[in-house]
Design an enzyme around this catalytic site. Structure first.
Site, short mmCIF file in Angstrom:
data_model
loop_
_atom_site.label_atom_id
_atom_site.label_comp_id
_atom_site.label_asym_id
_atom_site.label_seq_id
_atom_site.Cartn_x
_atom_site.Cartn_y
_atom_site.Cartn_z
N HIS A 17 0.83 -1.08 -0.03
CA HIS A 17 -0.06 0.04 0.06
C HIS A 17 0.91 1.36 -0.02
CE1 HIS A 17 -4.07 -1.48 1.83
NE2 HIS A 17 -3.53 -2.61 0.92
N GLU B 252 0.93 3.89 1.85
CA GLU B 252 1.23 4.30 3.20
C GLU B 252 2.40 3.19 3.55
OE1 GLU B 252 -1.67 3.63 2.07
OE2 GLU B 252 -3.11 4.32 3.49
N CYS C 211 -6.19 2.31 5.78
CA CYS C 211 -7.05 0.96 5.98
C CYS C 211 -6.52 0.53 7.59
CB CYS C 211 -6.80 -0.14 5.23
SG CYS C 211 -5.24 -0.74 4.88
N CYS D 137 -2.49 -0.29 7.46
CA CYS D 137 -1.75 0.96 7.57
C CYS D 137 -2.04 1.77 8.52
CB CYS D 137 -2.10 1.93 6.06
SG CYS D 137 -1.78 0.96 4.55
#
Length: 170
Positions: free
Chosen positions: A60, A62, A90, A93
């Site tokens: 992801h 992040e 999410c 993260c």
């Protein structure tokens, strides 16, 4: 018309850098989410979604930005850092953000399906955890949201065209 403060303009500048990262993801046919980590006014970590490219659920935006920031600071502690991300983080993260002890998170668009900052959960402000993060929602939110809408609209259009093509071929 009210003038933006220099601080507001600086926050917008960093979010625009996250948007540039998100556009890099879109070029790769990844969901366009981008992130940057800032320390003392300097970007020390950048990331954009690359789950499909690497077939790795942890890729992801992040997570990648946090990993680069940790490498650059030679520490897993990002206590004096801020994270700018185009979409509400999410659960995964958000966990990394708390564990890295990031000071502030600025996000653009809300994520009603998977957001763990404000939408579904409030992980960054959960007093049961060892660290709480200051959250700033909606920074350039319309632009971030539109980028995601355009991406998914284009995907639906491609799928529809493919279905039509498959029906037309014997």
């Amino acid at each position: 018309m009210e003038k933006n403060s220099s601080t507001d303009l600086e926050h917008q500048k960093f979010m625009r850098l996250a948007i540039i990262e998100a556009r890099k993801a879109a070029i790769l046919d990844e969901v366009p989410i981008g992130a940057v980590v800032v320390h003392d006014g300097q970007v020390i970590g950048r990331g954009h979604n690359m789950r499909e490219k690497f077939q790795d659920v942890t890729y992801h935006a992040e997570m990648l930005a946090i990993m680069e920031a940790c490498t650059n600071l030679h520490s897993w502690r990002l206590e004096d850092c801020d994270l700018y991300v185009t979409l509400e983080p999410c659960i995964m993260c958000s966990g990394a953000i708390v564990n890295a002890r990031i000071k502030n998170v600025y996000y653009g668009a809300s994520d009603p399906k998977a957001g763990a900052v404000d939408s579904l959960y409030h992980l960054l402000n959960d007093s049961r955890l060892n660290h709480q993060v200051k959250v700033h929602a909606g920074l350039l939110g319309d632009e971030c949201s539109q980028m995601l809408k355009d991406f998914f609209r284009a995907i639906r259009k491609k799928r529809k065209a493919l279905r039509r093509k498959n029906r037309a071929t014997p």
